[in-house]
Design an enzyme around this catalytic site. Structure first.
Site, PDB file in Angstrom:
ATOM      1  N   LYS A 256       0.739  -1.246   0.107  1.00  0.00           N
ATOM      2  CA  LYS A 256       0.235  -0.048  -0.074  1.00  0.00           C
ATOM      3  C   LYS A 256       0.863   1.348  -0.042  1.00  0.00           C
ATOM      4  O   LYS A 256       0.521   2.336  -0.082  1.00  0.00           O
ATOM      5  CB  LYS A 256      -1.123   0.019   1.198  1.00  0.00           C
ATOM      6  N   ARG A 257       2.033   0.987   0.300  1.00  0.00           N
ATOM      7  CA  ARG A 257       2.985   2.184   0.522  1.00  0.00           C
ATOM      8  C   ARG A 257       3.459   2.604  -1.161  1.00  0.00           C
ATOM      9  O   ARG A 257       3.861   2.050  -1.987  1.00  0.00           O
ATOM     10  CB  ARG A 257       4.373   1.810   0.699  1.00  0.00           C
TER      11      ARG A 257
END
Ligand code: GLU
Length: 466
Positions: free
Chosen positions: A241-242
């Protein structure tokens, strides 16, 4: 099954660069295959033509190669197996295990709305399942998921995970253009390659019962499954998700050694007692699925840097040399300008003192460049009149000295004694004079590496003539 019959695979979709999580999946598959003396395959799942990019394929393969994860046989491109997938789909239709569905998108949308409103899980209502539809240009092909019974997925980490068939959809296995969807393609490719163990992220766990159904419709046994818990970043967030999540190429740029990265990735979800540092050979020897951790693991940048630093002095000469050359050329430095014994001497000194290979290269500019320049603030701070007077005297002595570390060290300590100053008061000005900066190996090593002629010339240049 004998161990050497073990076949694993890494099956990335080339829709992005290889990141830490994917690299760990690849590593566990590779290690397990190598541990067992089995085979490890690489399959590029490039059926999503829009999102799959050749540059990602190249990056994934080159990072695997760089880390030393070699694969057996040719790389398989899923897109090149389309005919085989179509053949299997037709067999399933012919055997009554799949069917044509021509439900228009409006009907499916309406159905989805009704189910959502009724707080039901949206899924296909099997409208076409028993209608005996003939193919048409708009129809897709759906798999006849058994209506009853359970699917038990035997997962080496999660134990037996039970899914009720009644929860599963009649999933689409062929699109209207006849091309296979993901589930069908994965199952057929794994079956054809004889994959015995599927090790992948646990985001795939919910796909597994569907894939087990397809396998059993094809008369094949299910392989062993291991669904790995995810890798979290240092703040406990999901890595994928980064936005800034580091791909493997970035770690190389930061100066990580391939062996260190393998070591780090291996420990992200696997343990062997309290051991932290592993050679590649030790990993292969000790890796087993029983050492996997069932909880999510978190990356720890400090520990990663520590492992890398520890590995700097442990890995083979050829590994450090190759990385050193790579970093030097990124910085526009020619590490081959030195003759091989000088180059080896430089590397031997630097690998012991630097934190990573990027630093090794940056901190070798003074030796690799004919003229490294002079850091003016260092000159101002260290080349004071008093220091220059000592250097002047030292230069005359050094001219006569034997050029080895011991003789030079003796000369320097005699000078310190004579002038009643601490070693740094002589060593640091001398370093600034001969390297143009404040960071280099010990002063004796620095002088020996430079050689008498270059060192003396730089030293004389730094001392203004009276
Ligand atoms: N291509 C899938 C992915 O990149 C992996 C499929 C699998 O391992 O079964 O997520």
């Amino acid at each position: 099954m004998s161990n050497s019959a073990v076949r694993t695979r890494f099956a990335p979709s080339p829709t992005g660069a290889l990141h830490l999580g994917g690299a760990r999946t690849a590593l566990y598959n590779w290690l397990y295959a190598r541990h067992c003396g089995g085979q490890f395959f690489l399959r590029i799942e490039d059926t999503d033509r829009e999102r799959s990019k050749d540059e990602h394929c190249q990056q994934i393969m080159s990072m695997l190669q760089w880390m030393g994860m070699d694969w057996d046989g040719e790389v398989v491109y899923q897109s090149q197996r389309a005919e085989r997938h179509r053949g299997i789909i037709q067999e399933l239709v012919a055997q009554g295990k799949a069917y044509y569905c021509d439900c228009p998108p409006e009907r499916l949308e309406q159905l989805r709305k009704e189910q959502t409103a009724a707080k039901l899980k949206p899924r296909y209502d099997r409208h076409c399942r028993d209608r005996g539809n003939l193919p048409s240009a708009q129809s897709v092909i759906r798999f006849k998921t058994p209506l009853e019974g359970d699917v038990v997925v035997r997962d080496s980490l999660k134990g037996e995970v039970c899914f009720s068939s009644s929860e599963l959809d009649d999933l689409v296995i062929a699109r209207a253009d006849g091309s296979a969807t993901y589930h069908l393609a994965v199952v057929v490719d794994d079956m054809d390659a004889g994959v015995t163990h599927i090790i992948r992220g646990d985001d795939h766990l919910n796909n597994t019962p569907r894939q087990v159904h397809i396998l059993s419709a094809l008369g094949a046994d299910a392989p062993g499954y291991t669904h790995l818990p995810m890798v979290l970043d240092e703040d406990g967030r999901k890595m994928s998700k980064r936005k800034d999540s580091a791909d493997m190429a970035q770690y190389r740029e930061q100066g990580y050694l391939p062996t260190a990265l393998m070591n780090i990735l291996a420990r992200l979800g696997w343990a062997h007692g309290d051991d932290e540092l592993f050679s590649v050979e030790a990993l292969i020897q000790q890796f087993d699925l029983s050492g996997l951790n069932s909880a999510a693991s978190r990356i720890d940048p400090k520990k990663m840097a520590w492992v890398n630093q520890q590995q700097m002095d442990r890995v083979s000469e050829s590994e450090v040399n190759a990385e050193f050359d790579w970093h030097c050329s990124r910085l526009g430095l020619n590490s081959n300008a030195l003759d091989s014994s000088d180059r080896n001497a430089l590397i031997e000194v630097q690998r012991k003192r630097c934190r990573n290979v990027a630093d090794m290269a940056t901190q070798s500019r003074w030796l690799l460049l004919e003229d490294p320049g002079m850091d003016e603030s260092a000159r101002e701070k260290f080349l004071t009149p008093k220091a220059l007077a000592i250097l002047q005297e030292l230069a005359d002595e050094m001219e006569q000295a034997d050029w080895d570390a011991e003789s030079l060290a003796n000369l320097l300590s005699a000078a310190c004694e004579r002038h009643q100053v601490k070693p740094g008061k002589v060593a640091q000005p001398l370093r600034v004079a001969v390297t143009g900066g404040t960071v280099s190996p010990s002063i004796e090593d620095t002088l020996v590496l430079l050689g008498k002629e270059r060192a003396m010339q730089r030293l004389r240049n730094a001392i203004p003539s009276a």
